[in-house]
Design an enzyme around this catalytic site. Sequence first.
Site: not given
Length: 136
Positions: A3-5, A8, A35, A53, A75, A78, A103
């Site tokens: 998962e990217i992101g 927090g 992250d 990313q 995620d 964006h 996302e």
Amino acid sequence: MLEIGVGGEEKPNAGGGSLRMWKRYLPHAQIYGIDIHKKNIHEPRITVFQGSQGDPEFLEEVAARIGPIDLLIDDGSHIGDHIHVSFETLFPKVSPGGLYAIEELHTSYLSKYAGGAPGLPGTGIALIKSLIDGMH
């Protein structure tokens, strides 16, 4: 699973809720996160890499360390340019039959995320449209 992101924002001890959810949902999977901010998440089966990313060299290093990816969820920032770099770098690392999800594509229409009016090049939606056009 990658998962990217992680969430927090800039708080090292915040975020990681979705990584923990994936850990419960996929009880045999290794769970990886990316992250841009340092994250203090130290749990069995969860590894978080710090980097952007939008940096293909960093993404290549992560992919080399974790091997084929069965499920990837973007995620992250964006921002269209970041979505494009991540996709171009990591989609080839997704296992045959694996899934790559992006996302919050609605940010393609928001200037805060370098988006704008429909048809603006370089957005996440523009990437999806080019993939669809390529299929047809």
